[in-house]
Design a protein around this motif. Structure first.
Motif, PDB file in Angstrom:
ATOM      1  N   ALA A  37      -0.792  -2.322  -5.867  1.00  0.00           N
ATOM      2  CA  ALA A  37      -0.031  -2.393  -4.611  1.00  0.00           C
ATOM      3  C   ALA A  37       1.348  -3.013  -4.851  1.00  0.00           C
ATOM      4  N   ARG A  38       1.414  -4.026  -5.701  1.00  0.00           N
ATOM      5  CA  ARG A  38       2.724  -4.623  -6.028  1.00  0.00           C
ATOM      6  C   ARG A  38       3.594  -3.634  -6.797  1.00  0.00           C
ATOM      7  N   LEU A  39       2.984  -2.882  -7.719  1.00  0.00           N
ATOM      8  CA  LEU A  39       3.737  -1.861  -8.452  1.00  0.00           C
ATOM      9  C   LEU A  39       4.249  -0.787  -7.489  1.00  0.00           C
ATOM     10  N   HIS A  40       3.407  -0.368  -6.552  1.00  0.00           N
ATOM     11  CA  HIS A  40       3.822   0.605  -5.528  1.00  0.00           C
ATOM     12  C   HIS A  40       5.046   0.098  -4.777  1.00  0.00           C
ATOM     13  N   HIS A  41       4.986  -1.144  -4.346  1.00  0.00           N
ATOM     14  CA  HIS A  41       6.110  -1.743  -3.606  1.00  0.00           C
ATOM     15  C   HIS A  41       7.384  -1.781  -4.459  1.00  0.00           C
ATOM     16  N   ALA A  42       7.243  -2.200  -5.710  1.00  0.00           N
ATOM     17  CA  ALA A  42       8.407  -2.267  -6.597  1.00  0.00           C
ATOM     18  C   ALA A  42       9.003  -0.881  -6.830  1.00  0.00           C
ATOM     19  N   LYS A  81     -17.077  -2.710  -0.204  1.00  0.00           N
ATOM     20  CA  LYS A  81     -15.998  -3.248  -1.033  1.00  0.00           C
ATOM     21  C   LYS A  81     -14.738  -2.391  -0.971  1.00  0.00           C
ATOM     22  N   ALA A  82     -14.889  -1.087  -1.122  1.00  0.00           N
ATOM     23  CA  ALA A  82     -13.723  -0.201  -1.146  1.00  0.00           C
ATOM     24  C   ALA A  82     -12.943  -0.291   0.163  1.00  0.00           C
ATOM     25  N   SER A  83     -13.638  -0.245   1.286  1.00  0.00           N
ATOM     26  CA  SER A  83     -12.971  -0.311   2.585  1.00  0.00           C
ATOM     27  C   SER A  83     -12.258  -1.640   2.790  1.00  0.00           C
ATOM     28  N   LEU A  84     -12.915  -2.722   2.412  1.00  0.00           N
ATOM     29  CA  LEU A  84     -12.306  -4.048   2.576  1.00  0.00           C
ATOM     30  C   LEU A  84     -10.996  -4.168   1.805  1.00  0.00           C
ATOM     31  N   ILE A  85     -11.041  -3.843   0.543  1.00  0.00           N
ATOM     32  CA  ILE A  85      -9.847  -4.000  -0.301  1.00  0.00           C
ATOM     33  C   ILE A  85      -8.729  -3.083   0.176  1.00  0.00           C
ATOM     34  N   VAL A  86      -9.052  -1.822   0.439  1.00  0.00           N
ATOM     35  CA  VAL A  86      -8.022  -0.868   0.848  1.00  0.00           C
ATOM     36  C   VAL A  86      -7.432  -1.252   2.204  1.00  0.00           C
ATOM     37  N   ASN A  87      -8.268  -1.608   3.173  1.00  0.00           N
ATOM     38  CA  ASN A  87      -7.738  -2.010   4.476  1.00  0.00           C
ATOM     39  C   ASN A  87      -6.872  -3.257   4.372  1.00  0.00           C
ATOM     40  N   ARG A  88      -7.291  -4.196   3.544  1.00  0.00           N
ATOM     41  CA  ARG A  88      -6.518  -5.432   3.341  1.00  0.00           C
ATOM     42  C   ARG A  88      -5.151  -5.115   2.738  1.00  0.00           C
ATOM     43  N   MET A  93       0.506  -4.738   2.483  1.00  0.00           N
ATOM     44  CA  MET A  93       1.559  -4.148   1.656  1.00  0.00           C
ATOM     45  C   MET A  93       2.161  -2.869   2.240  1.00  0.00           C
ATOM     46  N   GLY A  94       1.647  -2.418   3.369  1.00  0.00           N
ATOM     47  CA  GLY A  94       2.197  -1.215   3.989  1.00  0.00           C
ATOM     48  C   GLY A  94       1.842   0.067   3.271  1.00  0.00           C
ATOM     49  N   THR A  95       0.808   0.029   2.445  1.00  0.00           N
ATOM     50  CA  THR A  95       0.366   1.246   1.776  1.00  0.00           C
ATOM     51  C   THR A  95      -0.428   2.105   2.766  1.00  0.00           C
ATOM     52  N   ASN A  96      -0.695   3.315   2.377  1.00  0.00           N
ATOM     53  CA  ASN A  96      -1.514   4.217   3.188  1.00  0.00           C
ATOM     54  C   ASN A  96      -2.635   4.763   2.304  1.00  0.00           C
TER      55      ASN A  96
END
Length: 143
Positions: A37-42, A81-88, A93-96
Motif C-alpha cells: 500500500a505504501r509502494l502504491h501511494h509512492a 483475514k483478507a477482508s480485514l486487511i483489505v478494508n483497513r 491509504m485510499g486504495t481500491n
C-alpha cells in the motif's frame, strides 16, 4: 561502484497499474500488504498512472493466537483475514483493493485470475490448499 544504478522496466509497467495477487493474509501477507500500500501511494505521488491493483485471497479467519503474531487486534477475532486487511488499507491509504475470503481452492482462484491477465503473483501460506496453488505448474500459466 561509480555511476548511477539503472533499472530497466518493461514499458507496460510504466503505462498501467500493476496487478498483484497476494495469497494468504496471515503472517507474511499481513506484513507485506501495508508495504504494498505504501509502494502504491509512492508510485501515484511520483506520477505513475495506476499504482498497484491488488487482490487478496484467504479463507481463514482471525483466531486469538493470531493476535500479536500477525497484523490483527483482539477485536478482529472471528473475522476474515483478507477482508480485514483489505478494508483497513482501503480506508487508510485510499486504495481500491479487493479481498476474496470465500475461495476454498487456491488453484481455482489463481486459474480464475490468470484469465484476467495476471501480471504479478505474491504470497505464501502455510495452509495446504494454498500450497497446491503455488505449485510451479500453476505459476507459469499466469505470466
Amino acid at each position: 561502484m561509480t555511476g548511477a544504478i539503472r533499472y530497466l522496466l518493461p514499458s507496460r509497467m510504466l503505462e498501467r497499474s500493476w496487478n498483484v495477487v497476494v495469497v494468504g493474509a496471515g503472517g507474511t501477507g499481513s506484513a507485506v500488504l501495508p508495504s504494498l500500500a505504501r509502494l502504491h501511494h509512492a508510485m501515484l505521488e511520483l506520477g505513475h498512472p495506476g499504482g498497484i491493483d491488488c487482490t487478496v485471497f484467504d479463507d481463514d479467519t482471525v483466531s486469538p493466537t493470531n493476535v500479536g503474531r500477525q497484523g490483527f487486534y483482539p477485536n478482529d477475532v472471528g473475522e476474515y483475514k483478507a477482508s480485514l486487511i483489505v478494508n483497513r488499507l482501503n480506508a487508510l491509504m485510499g486504495t481500491n483493493w479487493r479481498a476474496d475470503p470465500a475461495i476454498r481452492s487456491g488453484r481455482a482462484a489463481l486459474q480464475r485470475r490468470s484469465r484476467d491477465r495476471l501480471r504479478r503473483y505474491a504470497g505464501r501460506s502455510g495452509r495446504d490448499c494454498w500450497r497446491g496453488a503455488a505449485h510451479p505448474g500453476v505459476l507459469p500459466r499466469l505470466r
